[in-house]
Every structure is written in C-alpha cells, then in structure tokens.
Motif scaffolding. Structure first.
Motif, PDB file in Angstrom:
ATOM      1  N   MET A   3       3.082  10.687  -0.203  1.00 27.67           N
ATOM      2  CA  MET A   3       2.691   9.766  -0.067  1.00 27.67           C
ATOM      3  C   MET A   3       2.363   8.408  -1.111  1.00 27.67           C
ATOM      4  O   MET A   3       2.750   9.124  -2.088  1.00 27.67           O
ATOM      5  CB  MET A   3       0.609   9.509   0.592  1.00 27.67           C
ATOM      6  CG  MET A   3       0.280   8.527   1.442  1.00 27.67           C
ATOM      7  SD  MET A   3       1.017   8.451   2.759  1.00 27.67           S
ATOM      8  CE  MET A   3       0.182   9.331   3.618  1.00 27.67           C
TER       9      MET A   3
ATOM     10  N   PHE B  65      -1.859  -0.080  -0.490  1.00 28.40           N
ATOM     11  CA  PHE B  65      -1.818   0.975   0.428  1.00 28.40           C
ATOM     12  C   PHE B  65      -0.980   2.220   0.166  1.00 28.40           C
ATOM     13  O   PHE B  65      -0.458   2.303  -1.096  1.00 28.40           O
ATOM     14  CB  PHE B  65      -1.509   0.191   1.858  1.00 28.40           C
ATOM     15  CG  PHE B  65      -0.051  -0.629   1.725  1.00 28.40           C
ATOM     16  CD1 PHE B  65       0.910   0.401   1.683  1.00 28.40           C
ATOM     17  CD2 PHE B  65       0.905  -1.900   1.112  1.00 28.40           C
ATOM     18  CE1 PHE B  65       2.904   0.249   2.121  1.00 28.40           C
ATOM     19  CE2 PHE B  65       1.889  -2.289   1.080  1.00 28.40           C
ATOM     20  CZ  PHE B  65       2.736  -1.028   1.553  1.00 28.40           C
ATOM     21  N   GLU B  66      -1.404   2.870   1.029  1.00 26.93           N
ATOM     22  CA  GLU B  66      -0.702   3.943   1.015  1.00 26.93           C
ATOM     23  C   GLU B  66       0.816   4.428   2.505  1.00 26.93           C
ATOM     24  O   GLU B  66      -0.145   4.070   2.996  1.00 26.93           O
ATOM     25  CB  GLU B  66      -0.836   5.484   1.200  1.00 26.93           C
ATOM     26  CG  GLU B  66      -2.428   5.366  -0.592  1.00 26.93           C
ATOM     27  CD  GLU B  66      -3.572   6.183  -0.868  1.00 26.93           C
ATOM     28  OE1 GLU B  66      -3.492   7.285   0.855  1.00 26.93           O
ATOM     29  OE2 GLU B  66      -3.483   6.098  -1.649  1.00 26.93           O
ATOM     30  N   THR B  67       1.857   5.080   2.188  1.00 32.68           N
ATOM     31  CA  THR B  67       2.756   5.190   3.458  1.00 32.68           C
ATOM     32  C   THR B  67       3.691   6.992   3.479  1.00 32.68           C
ATOM     33  O   THR B  67       4.285   6.682   1.973  1.00 32.68           O
ATOM     34  CB  THR B  67       3.293   3.499   3.401  1.00 32.68           C
ATOM     35  OG1 THR B  67       4.309   3.877   4.568  1.00 32.68           O
ATOM     36  CG2 THR B  67       4.087   3.098   2.787  1.00 32.68           C
TER      37      THR B  67
ATOM     38  N   SER C 247      -2.015   0.556  11.604  1.00 30.65           N
ATOM     39  CA  SER C 247      -1.901   2.100  11.567  1.00 30.65           C
ATOM     40  C   SER C 247      -0.719   2.944  12.446  1.00 30.65           C
ATOM     41  O   SER C 247      -0.466   4.275  11.951  1.00 30.65           O
ATOM     42  CB  SER C 247      -2.918   2.562  12.354  1.00 30.65           C
ATOM     43  OG  SER C 247      -4.293   1.876  11.864  1.00 30.65           O
TER      44      SER C 247
ATOM     45  N   ARG D   2       2.004   6.059  -2.788  1.00 30.24           N
ATOM     46  CA  ARG D   2       1.153   4.053  -3.614  1.00 30.24           C
ATOM     47  C   ARG D   2       1.141   2.834  -3.223  1.00 30.24           C
ATOM     48  O   ARG D   2       2.608   3.370  -4.999  1.00 30.24           O
ATOM     49  CB  ARG D   2       0.332   4.975  -4.109  1.00 30.24           C
ATOM     50  CG  ARG D   2      -0.308   6.461  -4.190  1.00 30.24           C
ATOM     51  CD  ARG D   2      -1.721   7.039  -4.949  1.00 30.24           C
ATOM     52  NE  ARG D   2      -1.010   6.961  -6.158  1.00 30.24           N
ATOM     53  CZ  ARG D   2       0.475   7.605  -6.478  1.00 30.24           C
ATOM     54  NH1 ARG D   2       0.178   8.669  -6.199  1.00 30.24           N
ATOM     55  NH2 ARG D   2       0.028   7.585  -8.068  1.00 30.24           N
TER      56      ARG D   2
ATOM     57  N   GLY E  47       2.271   3.215   9.892  1.00 35.55           N
ATOM     58  CA  GLY E  47       2.667   4.463   8.372  1.00 35.55           C
ATOM     59  C   GLY E  47       1.761   3.386   7.345  1.00 35.55           C
ATOM     60  O   GLY E  47       1.890   3.917   5.982  1.00 35.55           O
ATOM     61  N   TRP E  48       1.101   2.118   8.269  1.00 37.71           N
ATOM     62  CA  TRP E  48      -0.361   1.798   6.372  1.00 37.71           C
ATOM     63  C   TRP E  48      -1.019   1.925   6.518  1.00 37.71           C
ATOM     64  O   TRP E  48      -2.396   2.073   7.066  1.00 37.71           O
ATOM     65  CB  TRP E  48      -0.314   0.526   6.879  1.00 37.71           C
ATOM     66  CG  TRP E  48       1.495  -0.659   6.919  1.00 37.71           C
ATOM     67  CD1 TRP E  48       2.546  -0.555   7.360  1.00 37.71           C
ATOM     68  CD2 TRP E  48       1.315  -1.818   5.897  1.00 37.71           C
ATOM     69  NE1 TRP E  48       3.483  -1.832   7.123  1.00 37.71           N
ATOM     70  CE2 TRP E  48       2.670  -2.108   6.403  1.00 37.71           C
ATOM     71  CE3 TRP E  48       0.930  -2.151   5.272  1.00 37.71           C
ATOM     72  CZ2 TRP E  48       3.361  -2.913   5.624  1.00 37.71           C
ATOM     73  CZ3 TRP E  48       0.985  -3.427   4.190  1.00 37.71           C
ATOM     74  CH2 TRP E  48       2.355  -4.014   4.706  1.00 37.71           C
ATOM     75  N   HIS E  49      -2.332   2.677   5.789  1.00 39.79           N
ATOM     76  CA  HIS E  49      -3.662   3.696   5.168  1.00 39.79           C
ATOM     77  C   HIS E  49      -3.597   3.185   3.404  1.00 39.79           C
ATOM     78  O   HIS E  49      -2.754   3.025   3.097  1.00 39.79           O
ATOM     79  CB  HIS E  49      -2.841   5.123   5.401  1.00 39.79           C
ATOM     80  CG  HIS E  49      -1.961   6.125   5.857  1.00 39.79           C
ATOM     81  ND1 HIS E  49      -2.505   6.162   7.816  1.00 39.79           N
ATOM     82  CD2 HIS E  49      -0.507   5.939   5.910  1.00 39.79           C
ATOM     83  CE1 HIS E  49      -1.122   5.924   8.544  1.00 39.79           C
ATOM     84  NE2 HIS E  49      -0.266   6.277   7.919  1.00 39.79           N
ATOM     85  N   ASN E  50      -5.529   3.187   3.748  1.00 40.48           N
ATOM     86  CA  ASN E  50      -5.693   2.878   2.400  1.00 40.48           C
ATOM     87  C   ASN E  50      -4.926   1.610   2.325  1.00 40.48           C
ATOM     88  O   ASN E  50      -5.870   1.419   1.472  1.00 40.48           O
ATOM     89  CB  ASN E  50      -5.973   4.086   1.890  1.00 40.48           C
ATOM     90  CG  ASN E  50      -6.346   5.630   2.402  1.00 40.48           C
ATOM     91  OD1 ASN E  50      -7.022   5.391   2.880  1.00 40.48           O
ATOM     92  ND2 ASN E  50      -5.595   6.772   2.121  1.00 40.48           N
ATOM     93  N   TYR E  51      -5.548   1.075   3.281  1.00 48.50           N
ATOM     94  CA  TYR E  51      -5.240  -0.350   2.873  1.00 48.50           C
ATOM     95  C   TYR E  51      -6.265  -1.524   1.780  1.00 48.50           C
ATOM     96  O   TYR E  51      -6.831  -1.258   3.267  1.00 48.50           O
ATOM     97  CB  TYR E  51      -4.091  -1.371   3.960  1.00 48.50           C
ATOM     98  CG  TYR E  51      -3.664  -2.054   4.068  1.00 48.50           C
ATOM     99  CD1 TYR E  51      -3.816  -3.027   2.609  1.00 48.50           C
ATOM    100  CD2 TYR E  51      -3.107  -3.146   5.297  1.00 48.50           C
ATOM    101  CE1 TYR E  51      -2.404  -4.198   2.254  1.00 48.50           C
ATOM    102  CE2 TYR E  51      -2.436  -4.383   5.060  1.00 48.50           C
ATOM    103  CZ  TYR E  51      -2.470  -4.938   3.383  1.00 48.50           C
ATOM    104  OH  TYR E  51      -1.462  -5.686   3.518  1.00 48.50           O
TER     105      TYR E  51
END
Length: 107
Positions: free
Chosen positions: A1, A56-58, A34, A3, A37-41
C-alpha cells in the motif's frame, strides 16, 4: 500500500467554509473515493497559514488519480472546491497538490 502525503494552500478568508464542506462531503464523492482506491484519507489544517496537509493510502497512486479523474462527481466536487485554494494555476485541486516526500514510517 502506497502512503501519500500532500500539501495545498487554502484562502485564509475561506477556511471556515472549507471545513464546513468537509463535514458534509457528498455521499457519492465518498463512494467514488473508496471505489478508486483512496483509503485512510485524512485532511489536516494549519489555520495559522492556511496550509492543508492530506494523507491517504492507495495500492497505486496513478490508478487512484486516474480513477477519480474519470468520475463525474469528482469533476463537480473539484469545480465546487476550486475557489477555496490558492496557487492552482488553472489546475483542479486534485491535480494541483504538492506530493510530500515520506521520510519516516513506524508500523
């Protein structure tokens, strides 16, 4: 992933409005992020100088950016948000951010 950290500059006189809009992000925009692929944004604001830091994480940054660029809701959101930023030089906010160098990570 992967960052990703990034920085943008907001207009000081528009900070409160910007924050308010991010307390009420359109549900279809959240869904699009979502799906692409944009996570923990997260967004962080330094009100002293109107600096916005995002994280964000992707799995794949370019794929996440391209995915959002193809979404109609993103086009509308970026146009809506553009007035809140400085120094975009004709780019949308999601195209005008400065990607930050990751120098440390503690897992």
């Amino acid at each position: 992933m992967e960052r990703v950290g990034f920085r943008l500059k907001l207009r000081k006189e528009k900070l409160d409005e910007y924050v308010l809009h991010h307390q009420n992000v359109w549900p279809e925009m959240l869904e699009a992020l979502s799906e692409t692929g944009w996570h923990n944004y997260s967004l962080f604001l330094d009100r002293s100088d109107a600096t916005l830091i995002g994280y964000f994480e992707t799995p794949d940054l370019q794929k996440a950016l391209d995915g959002m660029a193809a979404k109609d809701v993103n086009e509308r959101w970026q146009a809506f948000m553009a007035e809140y930023f400085e120094s975009l030089e004709g780019r949308r906010p999601d195209e005008g951010f400065l990607k930050l160098e990751n120098v440390f990570y503690l897992k």
